[in-house]
Design a protein around this motif. Sequence first.
Motif: not given
Length: 68
Positions: A30-35, A1-7, A47-52, A12-19
Amino acid sequence: MSTEPCASTSRHVARSTAVPIGKADTLAVWLAERPGIEIVCCDRAPFFAEGATRGAPQALQVADRWHL
């Protein structure tokens, strides 16, 4: 099972499927492109905490119930 971040913005809520899982750099870009991101919900993988932190330093980071 893989997990993906949710921003989330206040509207609204956008679930990332491209990350790709396991890549802090890709998540940061990906997050920086969505200020408007206010909340990042993900598991506790480093890696999620670091990327976020780099991509959305203004966002509150939370863990979903499943990963606590």
